[in-house]
Design a protein around this motif. Structure first.
Motif, short mmCIF file in Angstrom:
data_model
loop_
_atom_site.label_atom_id
_atom_site.label_comp_id
_atom_site.label_asym_id
_atom_site.label_seq_id
_atom_site.Cartn_x
_atom_site.Cartn_y
_atom_site.Cartn_z
N ILE A 181 -23.19 -64.13 -1.75
CA ILE A 181 -23.45 -65.58 -1.73
C ILE A 181 -23.47 -66.12 -3.16
N GLN A 182 -24.11 -65.37 -4.07
CA GLN A 182 -24.18 -65.79 -5.47
C GLN A 182 -22.80 -65.80 -6.12
N LYS A 183 -21.91 -64.95 -5.61
CA LYS A 183 -20.55 -64.89 -6.15
C LYS A 183 -19.63 -65.94 -5.54
N GLY A 184 -20.17 -66.74 -4.63
CA GLY A 184 -19.37 -67.82 -4.09
C GLY A 184 -18.69 -67.57 -2.77
N TYR A 185 -19.06 -66.48 -2.09
CA TYR A 185 -18.49 -66.22 -0.77
C TYR A 185 -19.22 -67.04 0.29
N SER A 186 -18.50 -67.38 1.34
CA SER A 186 -19.12 -68.16 2.43
C SER A 186 -20.13 -67.28 3.16
N PRO A 187 -21.12 -67.87 3.83
CA PRO A 187 -22.12 -67.09 4.57
C PRO A 187 -21.50 -66.14 5.59
N ASN A 188 -20.44 -66.58 6.29
CA ASN A 188 -19.81 -65.73 7.29
C ASN A 188 -19.17 -64.49 6.67
N VAL A 189 -18.41 -64.70 5.60
CA VAL A 189 -17.76 -63.58 4.93
C VAL A 189 -18.81 -62.66 4.31
N ALA A 190 -19.82 -63.23 3.69
CA ALA A 190 -20.87 -62.44 3.04
C ALA A 190 -21.61 -61.59 4.06
N SER A 191 -21.89 -62.16 5.21
CA SER A 191 -22.61 -61.43 6.26
C SER A 191 -21.78 -60.28 6.80
N GLU A 192 -20.52 -60.54 7.11
CA GLU A 192 -19.65 -59.50 7.67
C GLU A 192 -19.37 -58.40 6.65
N ALA A 193 -19.12 -58.79 5.41
CA ALA A 193 -18.82 -57.80 4.38
C ALA A 193 -20.05 -56.95 4.06
N ALA A 194 -21.22 -57.57 4.00
CA ALA A 194 -22.45 -56.82 3.73
C ALA A 194 -22.72 -55.82 4.84
N ARG A 195 -22.48 -56.26 6.09
CA ARG A 195 -22.68 -55.36 7.24
C ARG A 195 -21.72 -54.18 7.19
N GLU A 196 -20.45 -54.45 6.90
CA GLU A 196 -19.45 -53.39 6.84
C GLU A 196 -19.72 -52.44 5.68
N TRP A 197 -20.04 -53.00 4.52
CA TRP A 197 -20.33 -52.16 3.35
C TRP A 197 -21.54 -51.27 3.60
N PHE A 198 -22.59 -51.84 4.17
CA PHE A 198 -23.81 -51.07 4.44
C PHE A 198 -23.53 -49.97 5.46
N SER A 199 -22.68 -50.26 6.44
CA SER A 199 -22.31 -49.26 7.44
C SER A 199 -21.59 -48.09 6.79
N ARG A 200 -20.72 -48.39 5.85
CA ARG A 200 -20.00 -47.32 5.14
C ARG A 200 -20.97 -46.49 4.31
N ILE A 201 -21.93 -47.15 3.68
CA ILE A 201 -22.92 -46.43 2.87
C ILE A 201 -23.70 -45.46 3.75
N GLN A 202 -24.10 -45.92 4.91
CA GLN A 202 -24.86 -45.07 5.83
C GLN A 202 -24.04 -43.86 6.29
N LYS A 203 -22.75 -44.10 6.58
CA LYS A 203 -21.88 -43.01 7.02
C LYS A 203 -21.70 -41.97 5.92
N ASP A 204 -21.51 -42.46 4.69
CA ASP A 204 -21.34 -41.54 3.56
C ASP A 204 -22.59 -40.72 3.31
N SER A 205 -23.74 -41.34 3.47
CA SER A 205 -25.00 -40.63 3.21
C SER A 205 -25.30 -39.60 4.27
N SER A 206 -24.72 -39.76 5.45
CA SER A 206 -24.99 -38.83 6.55
C SER A 206 -24.08 -37.61 6.52
#
Length: 207
Positions: A181-206
């Motif tokens: 959001i601070q970088k200027g992304y729309s709320p929809n894009v920020a929400s979807e990207a944050a969710r996808e990125w966090f999901s990848r982090i969880q998969k890598d950690s497992s």
């Protein structure tokens, strides 16, 4: 003006800008060494201005500022008004610079958009920045930078930004959303990207 020379000048300025960590502009030496038409532009500005009105002084200021980096017309108008110059003198000097092509908001918009996209900034934020400068994005720039399927889409760029510069917070997903959001992304894009990125982090950690 030779279109090829103008384009070459623009590309040189873009490379100089993108070489930095942020949009800080380029030096006078870089500007004039990359621009073969600058002196022609200046010599073509042979209009007679009245020194007493402040127009000549303002035009010289514009030339000095442009030597440092590209400027938006509204940026300079706001600056000169704040400095207390006469409004009619400001408009005359700005129009002279526009006639010489020293000021060109379309050129400024392309340079800013490319530098912001290169830095991982979001489309919504870029649009707000240009709107604040009263610059309407030309159709060809829309098509080339925002509607071009060959370029990486907002979602992909958002993910890549989080991978390069992950958030530093206890709640990584929320931190990723706030960062985008601070970088200027729309709320929809920020929400979807944050969710996808966090999901990848969880998969890598497992693993």
């Amino acid at each position: 003006m030779d279109k090829a020379k103008t384009r070459a000048s623009l590309e040189a300025q873009i490379r100089a800008i993108e070489a930095g960590s942020s949009y800080k502009g380029i030096t006078a030496e870089e500007y004039f060494s990359s621009c073969n038409t600058c002196q022609d532009q200046l010599s073509s500005c042979d209009e007679v201005l009245t020194p007493e009105s402040g127009e000549e002084e303002l035009f010289k200021k514009i030339v000095r500022l442009i030597k440092v980096r590209e400027r938006a017309t509204e940026e300079l108008r706001t600056r000169f008004l704040k400095d207390g110059y006469d409004e009619s003198a400001i408009e005359s000097a700005l129009q002279r610079a526009l006639n010489c092509n020293l000021l060109n908001d379309e050129r400024f918009a392309e340079i800013l958009i490319r530098s912001r996209l290169s830095a991982g900034k979001g489309e919504a934020g870029i649009r707000r920045e240009l709107a604040s400068l009263k610059i309407e994005i030309p159709t060809w720039i829309e098509e080339e930078y925002f509607n071009n399927n060959e370029l990486k889409d907002e979602f992909t760029r958002a993910i890549e930004l989080l991978i390069r510069k992950p958030p530093r917070s206890k709640n990584l997903r929320d931190g990723a959303y706030r960062k985008l959001i601070q970088k200027g992304y729309s709320p929809n894009v920020a929400s979807e990207a944050a969710r996808e990125w966090f999901s990848r982090i969880q998969k890598d950690s497992s693993l």
